[in-house]
Design a protein around this motif. Structure first.
Motif, mmCIF file in Angstrom:
data_model
loop_
_atom_site.group_PDB
_atom_site.id
_atom_site.type_symbol
_atom_site.label_atom_id
_atom_site.label_comp_id
_atom_site.label_asym_id
_atom_site.label_seq_id
_atom_site.Cartn_x
_atom_site.Cartn_y
_atom_site.Cartn_z
ATOM 1 N N HIS A 168 13.386 6.637 2.201
ATOM 2 C CA HIS A 168 12.666 6.656 3.477
ATOM 3 C C HIS A 168 11.531 7.658 3.378
ATOM 4 C CE1 HIS A 168 12.525 7.789 8.001
ATOM 5 N NE2 HIS A 168 11.707 6.786 7.746
ATOM 6 N N SER A 169 10.333 7.208 3.720
ATOM 7 C CA SER A 169 9.181 8.115 3.732
ATOM 8 C C SER A 169 8.492 8.044 5.083
ATOM 9 C CB SER A 169 8.184 7.759 2.626
ATOM 10 O OG SER A 169 7.667 6.458 2.814
ATOM 11 N N VAL A 170 8.035 9.185 5.539
ATOM 12 C CA VAL A 170 7.225 9.270 6.758
ATOM 13 C C VAL A 170 5.981 10.045 6.379
ATOM 14 C CG1 VAL A 170 7.123 9.934 9.182
ATOM 15 C CG2 VAL A 170 9.323 9.332 8.142
ATOM 16 N N GLU A 171 4.821 9.454 6.605
ATOM 17 C CA GLU A 171 3.576 10.118 6.202
ATOM 18 C C GLU A 171 2.480 9.860 7.216
ATOM 19 O OE1 GLU A 171 3.050 8.573 2.195
ATOM 20 O OE2 GLU A 171 4.423 7.010 2.842
ATOM 21 N N SER A 172 1.537 10.779 7.251
ATOM 22 C CA SER A 172 0.439 10.719 8.206
ATOM 23 C C SER A 172 -0.840 10.331 7.483
ATOM 24 C CB SER A 172 0.269 12.085 8.894
ATOM 25 O OG SER A 172 -0.850 12.074 9.742
ATOM 26 N N TYR A 173 -1.513 9.300 8.019
ATOM 27 C CA TYR A 173 -2.807 8.864 7.497
ATOM 28 C C TYR A 173 -3.806 8.840 8.646
ATOM 29 C CZ TYR A 173 -0.427 7.210 3.274
ATOM 30 O OH TYR A 173 0.302 7.134 2.118
ATOM 31 N N GLU A 174 -5.066 9.029 8.320
ATOM 32 C CA GLU A 174 -6.102 9.039 9.354
ATOM 33 C C GLU A 174 -6.149 7.695 10.077
ATOM 34 O OE1 GLU A 174 -10.926 9.845 9.822
ATOM 35 O OE2 GLU A 174 -9.928 10.095 7.898
ATOM 36 N N ASN A 175 -5.967 6.590 9.342
ATOM 37 C CA ASN A 175 -5.954 5.258 9.943
ATOM 38 C C ASN A 175 -4.723 4.526 9.408
ATOM 39 O OD1 ASN A 175 -6.431 2.744 11.012
ATOM 40 N ND2 ASN A 175 -8.161 2.270 9.673
ATOM 41 N N ALA A 176 -3.569 4.887 9.917
ATOM 42 C CA ALA A 176 -2.318 4.360 9.373
ATOM 43 C C ALA A 176 -2.232 2.841 9.536
ATOM 44 C CB ALA A 176 -1.129 5.040 10.049
ATOM 45 N N ALA A 177 -2.627 2.318 10.721
ATOM 46 C CA ALA A 177 -2.557 0.868 10.926
ATOM 47 C C ALA A 177 -3.465 0.139 9.949
ATOM 48 C CB ALA A 177 -2.937 0.525 12.369
ATOM 49 N N GLY A 178 -4.648 0.663 9.734
ATOM 50 C CA GLY A 178 -5.556 0.050 8.772
ATOM 51 C C GLY A 178 -5.027 0.117 7.357
ATOM 52 N N GLN A 179 -4.315 1.194 7.029
ATOM 53 C CA GLN A 179 -3.743 1.325 5.697
ATOM 54 C C GLN A 179 -2.709 0.221 5.451
ATOM 55 O OE1 GLN A 179 -4.802 3.057 3.366
ATOM 56 N NE2 GLN A 179 -5.415 5.110 3.955
ATOM 57 N N VAL A 180 -1.914 -0.088 6.460
ATOM 58 C CA VAL A 180 -0.911 -1.137 6.288
ATOM 59 C C VAL A 180 -1.587 -2.461 5.991
ATOM 60 C CG1 VAL A 180 0.852 -2.507 7.468
ATOM 61 C CG2 VAL A 180 0.880 -0.025 7.640
ATOM 62 N N ARG A 181 -2.707 -2.731 6.627
ATOM 63 C CA ARG A 181 -3.393 -3.994 6.368
ATOM 64 C C ARG A 181 -3.924 -4.053 4.946
ATOM 65 N NH1 ARG A 181 -5.185 -2.897 11.983
ATOM 66 N NH2 ARG A 181 -3.725 -4.070 13.262
ATOM 67 N N VAL A 182 -4.391 -2.911 4.433
ATOM 68 C CA VAL A 182 -4.775 -2.870 3.023
ATOM 69 C C VAL A 182 -3.553 -3.134 2.152
ATOM 70 C CG1 VAL A 182 -5.650 -1.393 1.174
ATOM 71 C CG2 VAL A 182 -6.711 -1.306 3.427
ATOM 72 N N PHE A 183 -2.459 -2.504 2.503
ATOM 73 C CA PHE A 183 -1.178 -2.641 1.818
ATOM 74 C C PHE A 183 -0.820 -4.132 1.670
ATOM 75 C CE2 PHE A 183 3.240 -0.347 2.126
ATOM 76 C CZ PHE A 183 3.535 -0.726 0.819
ATOM 77 N N THR A 184 -0.933 -4.906 2.740
ATOM 78 C CA THR A 184 -0.497 -6.295 2.733
ATOM 79 C C THR A 184 -1.460 -7.208 1.997
ATOM 80 O OG1 THR A 184 -1.580 -6.761 4.841
ATOM 81 C CG2 THR A 184 0.689 -5.997 4.927
ATOM 82 N N ARG A 185 -2.719 -6.819 1.848
ATOM 83 C CA ARG A 185 -3.698 -7.702 1.205
ATOM 84 C C ARG A 185 -3.637 -7.659 -0.309
ATOM 85 N NH1 ARG A 185 -7.524 -5.863 5.164
ATOM 86 N NH2 ARG A 185 -8.506 -4.521 3.630
ATOM 87 N N ASP A 186 -3.097 -6.605 -0.907
ATOM 88 C CA ASP A 186 -3.168 -6.420 -2.342
ATOM 89 C C ASP A 186 -1.995 -7.128 -3.010
ATOM 90 O OD1 ASP A 186 -3.242 -5.519 -4.964
ATOM 91 O OD2 ASP A 186 -4.019 -3.555 -4.404
ATOM 92 N N SER A 187 -2.272 -8.202 -3.772
ATOM 93 C CA SER A 187 -1.186 -8.980 -4.352
ATOM 94 C C SER A 187 -0.353 -8.165 -5.325
ATOM 95 C CB SER A 187 -1.744 -10.216 -5.062
ATOM 96 O OG SER A 187 -2.592 -9.841 -6.126
ATOM 97 N N ARG A 188 -0.939 -7.148 -5.960
ATOM 98 C CA ARG A 188 -0.155 -6.304 -6.856
ATOM 99 C C ARG A 188 0.903 -5.532 -6.072
ATOM 100 N NH1 ARG A 188 -5.078 -3.117 -9.288
ATOM 101 N NH2 ARG A 188 -5.562 -3.282 -7.074
ATOM 102 N N CYS A 189 0.633 -5.334 -4.798
ATOM 103 C CA CYS A 189 1.600 -4.636 -3.962
ATOM 104 C C CYS A 189 2.567 -5.607 -3.297
ATOM 105 C CB CYS A 189 0.881 -3.841 -2.870
ATOM 106 S SG CYS A 189 -0.114 -2.505 -3.519
ATOM 107 N N THR A 190 2.149 -6.843 -3.103
ATOM 108 C CA THR A 190 3.013 -7.751 -2.361
ATOM 109 C C THR A 190 4.204 -8.204 -3.159
ATOM 110 O OG1 THR A 190 1.588 -9.597 -2.968
ATOM 111 C CG2 THR A 190 1.201 -8.570 -0.821
ATOM 112 N N TYR A 191 3.995 -8.658 -4.387
ATOM 113 C CA TYR A 191 5.172 -9.024 -5.181
ATOM 114 C C TYR A 191 4.950 -8.916 -6.678
ATOM 115 C CZ TYR A 191 2.731 -13.548 -5.003
ATOM 116 O OH TYR A 191 1.784 -14.539 -5.054
#
Length: 356
Positions: free
Chosen positions: A260-283
């Motif tokens: 479990h990690s909890v972290e603070s980002y300047e634009n956390a919601a936007g970071q998640v969207r980057v997270f979901t777009r990168d196929s290397r991260c998706t699977y």
């Protein structure tokens, strides 16, 4: 299985899936099973000459082409006579019409290496937004598609056939049946999640206060604390440095390992969207599977995933509230066990955010 190996496995699970829509409590969240009932049937395809329905991996159709992940989705593929094929997908998003705008700019990602051509004419449909496209490798065989936004739903139809006109006609002819499917499940308004937080709306707090504790995990039976990994899943995927961070890890009674990690980002919601777009991260080189569903959570963004690859069975979820991103990843002996554990633990992680 050794705890150190399970922790390593947990951190390697980088497959993302679904956001949710927690502003429709009386109706409950959309589910993939519900959206399956909106798909076209063999009867709808009778005029096209159905050969068979094809079982296929249930990934969101638009995948990395749009900057968000569906909270629920359903997909069916059909083979037709004369070496033709049809795919129908129904996906629900926070702002479906915005996803169509994004797709217009990135439709090449639907099939890399293919040339674009004029899409089929869908006609005047009773929808909020619509778009179409065609792709080809050799100017003989085409892959054409159309997408419409209706309330909280995106409806996508794609066809493969010889000739652009033939392929586009299949797509256009199926949309009336596809929209009847939308009527079967009912239309809900879009933009059902809270608005993204504006800078300064949420005062940054100490992420460690929102980290799960042994008391939080009391319902899991005998739990052992483990040495947490040096980096979170989000860090490995985003290659971004959080403003502040806390990471914990535990082994559950059944041998599963939780990170479990909890972290603070300047634009956390936007970071998640980057997270979901990168196929290397998706699977990566593994197999993507739908993530766990945990119902309504008091957050701005939520995503879940499961991934299977040699030696790794695991699931995870990430939520954002304000500037805080909370991620739970579970590695287990089976995907089902990991999915169930994340579904139990994510609401606890969200409740822990109230401590910040």
């Amino acid at each position: 299985m050794r705890p150190a190996l399970l922790v390593s496995m947990a951190v390697s699970l980088l497959a993302l899936g679904c956001t949710a829509d927690p502003d429709v409590a009386p109706l409950g969240p959309r589910t993939s099973a519900e959206l399956t009932s909106a798909l076209v049937t063999e009867g709808d395809l009778a005029g096209e000459g159905v050969v068979a329905r094809v079982e296929s991996e249930q990934k969101p159709f638009l995948g990395a082409c749009v900057p968000d992940s569906p909270s629920a989705h359903a997909l069916a593929r059909w083979t037709l006579r004369e070496d033709r094929a049809v795919t129908h997908a129904v996906e629900t998003y926070r702002r479906p019409a915005d996803m169509i705008d994004a797709l217009r700019d990135r439709e090449v990602c639907l099939e890399k290496g293919m040339r674009t051509a004029m899409g089929p004419v869908l006609g005047a449909l009773d929808v909020d937004a619509q778009h179409s496209w065609c792709l080809t490798e050799d100017d003989r065989r085409y892959r054409c598609g159309g997408v419409v936004a209706k309330g909280d739903l995106l409806v996508i139809i794609s066809a493969d056939a010889v000739g652009r006109n033939e392929t586009g006609t299949i797509v256009a002819n199926l949309f009336p049946a596809a929209l009847r499917g939308v009527e079967r499940v009912g239309v809900r308004p879009s933009k059902v999640l809270p608005a993204d937080p504006t800078p300064g709306e949420w005062a940054p707090g100490d992420p460690s206060a929102a980290l799960l504790t042994l008391d939080d995990l009391a319902g899991e039976g005998e739990v052992r604390s483990l040495k947490p990994p040096a980096a979170s899943v989000a860090q490995l995927c985003l290659l971004a440095t959080p403003e502040a961070q806390a990471i914990g890890s535990w082994r559950l009674a059944d041998g599963s390992v939780v990170v479990h990690s909890v972290e603070s980002y300047e634009n956390a919601a936007g970071q998640v969207r980057v997270f979901t777009r990168d196929s290397r991260c998706t699977y990566g080189d593994g197999r993507w599977e739908p993530g766990p569903e945990w119902g309504h959570l008091d957050v701005h963004v939520q995503v879940s995933w499961c991934s299977t690859r040699p030696g790794v069975r695991g699931c995870g979820g990430v939520v954002v509230r304000g500037d805080l991103m909370s991620t739970v990843v579970v590695a287990a002996e089976t995907t089902a066990a990991a999915r169930a554990a994340v579904a139990r633990l994510m609401p606890l992680a969200v409740a822990a955010l109230d401590r910040v």
